[in-house]
Design a protein around this motif. Sequence first.
Motif, PDB file in Angstrom:
ATOM      1  N   ASP A  89       0.856  -1.187   0.000  1.00 40.15           N
ATOM      2  CA  ASP A  89       0.000   0.000   0.000  1.00 40.15           C
ATOM      3  C   ASP A  89       0.889   1.233   0.000  1.00 40.15           C
ATOM      4  O   ASP A  89       1.198   1.797   1.048  1.00 40.15           O
ATOM      5  CB  ASP A  89      -0.915  -0.006   1.228  1.00 40.15           C
ATOM      6  CG  ASP A  89      -1.896   1.164   1.220  1.00 40.15           C
ATOM      7  OD1 ASP A  89      -1.850   1.970   0.265  1.00 40.15           O
ATOM      8  OD2 ASP A  89      -2.683   1.273   2.180  1.00 40.15           O
ATOM      9  N   PRO A  90       1.348   1.677  -1.195  1.00 42.40           N
ATOM     10  CA  PRO A  90       2.268   2.812  -1.274  1.00 42.40           C
ATOM     11  C   PRO A  90       1.693   4.120  -0.730  1.00 42.40           C
ATOM     12  O   PRO A  90       2.447   5.068  -0.478  1.00 42.40           O
ATOM     13  CB  PRO A  90       2.552   2.931  -2.785  1.00 42.40           C
ATOM     14  CG  PRO A  90       2.224   1.589  -3.345  1.00 42.40           C
ATOM     15  CD  PRO A  90       1.090   1.080  -2.513  1.00 42.40           C
ATOM     16  N   SER A  91       0.364   4.182  -0.537  1.00 44.97           N
ATOM     17  CA  SER A  91      -0.229   5.408  -0.019  1.00 44.97           C
ATOM     18  C   SER A  91       0.001   5.580   1.487  1.00 44.97           C
ATOM     19  O   SER A  91      -0.177   6.676   2.023  1.00 44.97           O
ATOM     20  CB  SER A  91      -1.736   5.432  -0.300  1.00 44.97           C
ATOM     21  OG  SER A  91      -2.407   4.413   0.429  1.00 44.97           O
ATOM     22  N   ARG A  92       0.397   4.507   2.148  1.00 44.30           N
ATOM     23  CA  ARG A  92       0.654   4.600   3.584  1.00 44.30           C
ATOM     24  C   ARG A  92       1.932   5.379   3.840  1.00 44.30           C
ATOM     25  O   ARG A  92       2.856   5.381   3.017  1.00 44.30           O
ATOM     26  CB  ARG A  92       0.768   3.208   4.209  1.00 44.30           C
ATOM     27  CG  ARG A  92      -0.485   2.355   4.097  1.00 44.30           C
ATOM     28  CD  ARG A  92      -0.274   0.999   4.749  1.00 44.30           C
ATOM     29  NE  ARG A  92      -0.064   1.136   6.187  1.00 44.30           N
ATOM     30  CZ  ARG A  92      -1.044   1.083   7.092  1.00 44.30           C
ATOM     31  NH1 ARG A  92      -2.298   0.895   6.703  1.00 44.30           N
ATOM     32  NH2 ARG A  92      -0.773   1.201   8.384  1.00 44.30           N
ATOM     33  N   PRO A  93       2.041   6.062   4.970  1.00 44.42           N
ATOM     34  CA  PRO A  93       3.295   6.755   5.311  1.00 44.42           C
ATOM     35  C   PRO A  93       4.448   5.759   5.425  1.00 44.42           C
ATOM     36  O   PRO A  93       4.258   4.621   5.862  1.00 44.42           O
ATOM     37  CB  PRO A  93       2.978   7.388   6.679  1.00 44.42           C
ATOM     38  CG  PRO A  93       1.493   7.452   6.751  1.00 44.42           C
ATOM     39  CD  PRO A  93       0.987   6.273   5.979  1.00 44.42           C
ATOM     40  N   GLN A  94       5.621   6.190   5.015  1.00 38.15           N
ATOM     41  CA  GLN A  94       6.781   5.320   5.130  1.00 38.15           C
ATOM     42  C   GLN A  94       7.128   5.115   6.602  1.00 38.15           C
ATOM     43  O   GLN A  94       7.185   6.079   7.373  1.00 38.15           O
ATOM     44  CB  GLN A  94       7.982   5.936   4.415  1.00 38.15           C
ATOM     45  CG  GLN A  94       7.829   6.020   2.915  1.00 38.15           C
ATOM     46  CD  GLN A  94       9.112   6.476   2.249  1.00 38.15           C
ATOM     47  OE1 GLN A  94      10.194   6.230   2.754  1.00 38.15           O
ATOM     48  NE2 GLN A  94       8.977   7.148   1.120  1.00 38.15           N
ATOM     49  N   PRO A  95       7.372   3.869   7.013  1.00 42.69           N
ATOM     50  CA  PRO A  95       7.760   3.642   8.409  1.00 42.69           C
ATOM     51  C   PRO A  95       9.050   4.360   8.800  1.00 42.69           C
ATOM     52  O   PRO A  95       9.171   4.888   9.894  1.00 42.69           O
ATOM     53  CB  PRO A  95       7.927   2.119   8.478  1.00 42.69           C
ATOM     54  CG  PRO A  95       7.094   1.590   7.363  1.00 42.69           C
ATOM     55  CD  PRO A  95       7.194   2.618   6.274  1.00 42.69           C
ATOM     56  N   ILE A  96      10.040   4.356   7.904  1.00 43.51           N
ATOM     57  CA  ILE A  96      11.308   5.047   8.160  1.00 43.51           C
ATOM     58  C   ILE A  96      11.738   5.740   6.875  1.00 43.51           C
ATOM     59  O   ILE A  96      11.770   5.126   5.809  1.00 43.51           O
ATOM     60  CB  ILE A  96      12.419   4.073   8.607  1.00 43.51           C
ATOM     61  CG1 ILE A  96      12.042   3.392   9.927  1.00 43.51           C
ATOM     62  CG2 ILE A  96      13.747   4.800   8.770  1.00 43.51           C
ATOM     63  CD1 ILE A  96      13.067   2.389  10.414  1.00 43.51           C
ATOM     64  N   VAL A  97      12.069   7.025   6.956  1.00 41.84           N
ATOM     65  CA  VAL A  97      12.486   7.811   5.802  1.00 41.84           C
ATOM     66  C   VAL A  97      13.996   8.018   5.859  1.00 41.84           C
ATOM     67  O   VAL A  97      14.548   8.352   6.918  1.00 41.84           O
ATOM     68  CB  VAL A  97      11.769   9.176   5.773  1.00 41.84           C
ATOM     69  CG1 VAL A  97      12.243  10.009   4.583  1.00 41.84           C
ATOM     70  CG2 VAL A  97      10.257   8.975   5.724  1.00 41.84           C
TER      71      VAL A  97
END
Length: 233
Positions: A169-177
């Motif tokens: 689900d690429p729309s979810r926020p990235q866990p770690i940037v």
Amino acid sequence: MPKTDSPTWNVDQARAPATAGVWTRLTGTYDAAAETVTLYVDGEKKGTAAHTAPWAAAGPFVVGRDKVNGVNNAFFKGSIQRVEAFDYAMRDAQASSHARTMTAPTGKGTAMKDAPSVSLSQGCHGPVEQFHLDFGTATSLTPTLKSYVVHPDPSRQIWAEFSIWDTTDPSRPQPIVLGGSGSASGKVTGRGAVSVTAPQLVPGHSYGWRVRADDGTTTSPVSADCHFTAPAS
């Protein structure tokens, strides 16, 4: 490089001035086809010389001294670390890259679970034809991702910065940037294994991750992308 088994000093050599008190990467190459020896200082070509009469010693590989007339001689006054030998002559670009670039390869393990007869410990270096873009299932919903970082100066501290993203689900926020909060690993001096632990992931989702090395002044190129699947629960 010696030209003959002679009791006197009889060598071909590429020269460059030395600088005292600083760590310096020296790379020496012998190109048998071109019959030349080349010396690189911190990845920069500093000297070449013809070497048309090679001679092979029968003794062990030794660094930090030579031998003249059967006597150990000319001991190096300083410290030597990270000796490496290659079975080919590096080209200019290879010597430069090897000396100057911080690296963060991901092939030292990614805390993935092994499958029967198949090791998944190499993360993104796993067999694509078998797993496609799924290189194993993590053992928990908070997996620890590992990398191995290297700095060209063995006295410098270095760490890694990680990035993890949800590919299901690429729309979810990235866990770690990459470079963001929670992305930095612990520090090591010179080289070593480093890691970060991911926050709670979504059960059954697939994830990608990448990493780069950082010394506080410079960052390395970003590694290849790796992939894994979070466990179902």
